[in-house]
Design an enzyme around this catalytic site. Structure first.
Site, PDB file in Angstrom:
ATOM      1  N   ARG A  54       0.851  -1.180   0.000  1.00 15.25           N
ATOM      2  CA  ARG A  54       0.000   0.000   0.000  1.00 15.25           C
ATOM      3  C   ARG A  54       0.891   1.235   0.000  1.00 15.25           C
ATOM      4  O   ARG A  54       1.914   1.295   0.680  1.00 15.25           O
ATOM      5  CB  ARG A  54      -0.921   0.032   1.237  1.00 15.25           C
ATOM      6  N   ASP A 114       4.168  -0.194  -7.419  1.00 18.81           N
ATOM      7  CA  ASP A 114       2.910  -0.670  -8.005  1.00 18.81           C
ATOM      8  C   ASP A 114       1.724  -0.006  -7.332  1.00 18.81           C
ATOM      9  O   ASP A 114       0.602  -0.075  -7.840  1.00 18.81           O
ATOM     10  CB  ASP A 114       2.816  -2.189  -7.868  1.00 18.81           C
ATOM     11  N   GLU A 128      -3.795   7.074  -5.250  1.00 19.03           N
ATOM     12  CA  GLU A 128      -3.577   6.199  -6.394  1.00 19.03           C
ATOM     13  C   GLU A 128      -4.616   6.487  -7.471  1.00 19.03           C
ATOM     14  O   GLU A 128      -5.813   6.362  -7.218  1.00 19.03           O
ATOM     15  CB  GLU A 128      -3.696   4.747  -5.928  1.00 19.03           C
ATOM     16  N   HIS A 133      -0.941  -0.728 -10.237  1.00 20.68           N
ATOM     17  CA  HIS A 133      -1.573  -1.651  -9.281  1.00 20.68           C
ATOM     18  C   HIS A 133      -1.975  -2.954  -9.983  1.00 20.68           C
ATOM     19  O   HIS A 133      -3.149  -3.350  -9.985  1.00 20.68           O
ATOM     20  CB  HIS A 133      -2.789  -0.994  -8.631  1.00 20.68           C
TER      21      HIS A 133
END
Length: 304
Positions: free
Chosen positions: A214, A238, A243, A262
């Site tokens: 996260r 990632d 986000e 992600h």
């Protein structure tokens, strides 16, 4: 038993009809499931079990749900498989410095090889030994790397009992000693911002930070400062917080940052593994057998 077999609507959308909800004893959900709050639970008085065919249940389980004592299972173990695969791949690529060297080849129009550690005998750090961290540690065994790990909930004795072949160490030692550090901790109040500027600045020359967990784990302003000061370091992210990154974020332009959208978790056909796990748990429930992947309220407090 009445089973809600279709996908439940996203939070804020209309749930299935009252008659279906009133009679439903078993429900399946996944990404996009509604929050199991008091209002929805009041409309599902017969609910006996909820099988979640995805990973984190943090966004759907509420105090009202836990108070009902309804069994809840998660397919987090199935979702952990592609994440560990992705992390393993990123770690090996990091130890070859594949991303920055590929970018340099593209930019300079020539091949260059510099400061490549390779995997054999190299020290790798894992922050978090939950399901994904454990799977990643086991996958790294085939590469004969030395693995340091940090997890306040796992002792060396416990890690040894699981044959993880890791050395439990303080976070400061891990960051200072590793060629690549991969994050696998949950996003809970105790972990937010735990990857501080000081830790990042202590990383070895040409080391790589990998985050498939996260974005909130990292002190982003500190990360940006260190990456600007240390062009030898690489960040493979990632996940970010927010986000995607805010428009104009230096994460988009720093040459030593490589973003992926992600994609470490289950994608496309990989989602079938999560659904299969949920179905198997339902079969255990119907046979009166213990559930293998049940989540308790206490467990949820330390999970992603």
């Amino acid at each position: 038993l009445v089973e809600v077999t279709g996908p439940l609507p996203a939070a804020g959308g209309p749930p299935p009809g009252d008659e279906v909800l009133r009679e439903a004893a078993i429900a399946f959900g996944g990404w996009g499931s509604p929050v199991l709050d008091q209002a929805l639970l009041d409309r599902m008085p017969a609910l006996e079990a909820f099988f979640y065919g995805a990973g984190s249940i943090r966004g759907i389980a509420t105090p009202a749900f836990w108070a009902r004592g309804i069994p809840l299972t998660s397919s987090y173990a199935a979702n952990a498989v592609p994440v560990a695969e992705f992390a393993e791949a990123q770690i090996i690529l990091a130890l070859k410095r594949a991303w920055p060297l590929a970018a340099a080849c593209h930019r300079q129009r020539r091949n260059t090889r510099e400061s490549i550690a390779g995997a054999y005998g190299t020290t790798v750090g894992l922050v978090g030994l939950g399901m994904i961290g454990k799977l990643t540690a086991r996958r790294l065994q085939t590469h004969e790397t030395r693995v340091l790990a940090y997890d306040p909930f796992v002792t060396q004795q416990q890690a040894d009992a699981l044959d993880l072949r890791v050395t439990m160490t303080p976070l400061e030692t891990l960051f200072a000693a590793c060629e690549a550090v991969s994050l696998h901790a949950p996003n809970i109040p105790a972990t937010r911002g735990m990857i501080t500027r000081a830790l990042l600045a202590s990383m070895k020359p040409y080391a790589t930070l990998i985050n498939t967990a996260r974005g909130a784990l990292i002190d982003e302003p500190g990360l940006l400062e260190v990456l600007a000061d240390r062009p030898d370091l690489t960040a493979l992210l990632d996940v970010t917080d927010p986000e995607p990154p805010a428009p104009g974020s230096p994460l988009f332009t720093l040459p030593n940052v490589f973003l992926t959208p992600h994609i470490a978790g289950s994608m496309a056909g990989e989602c079938h593994r999560m659904g299969q796990l949920a179905v198997e748990e339902c079969r255990r429930f119907l046979r009166g057998e213990p559930l293998q992947w049940a989540i308790t309220r206490e467990m949820a407090e330390h999970m992603a």
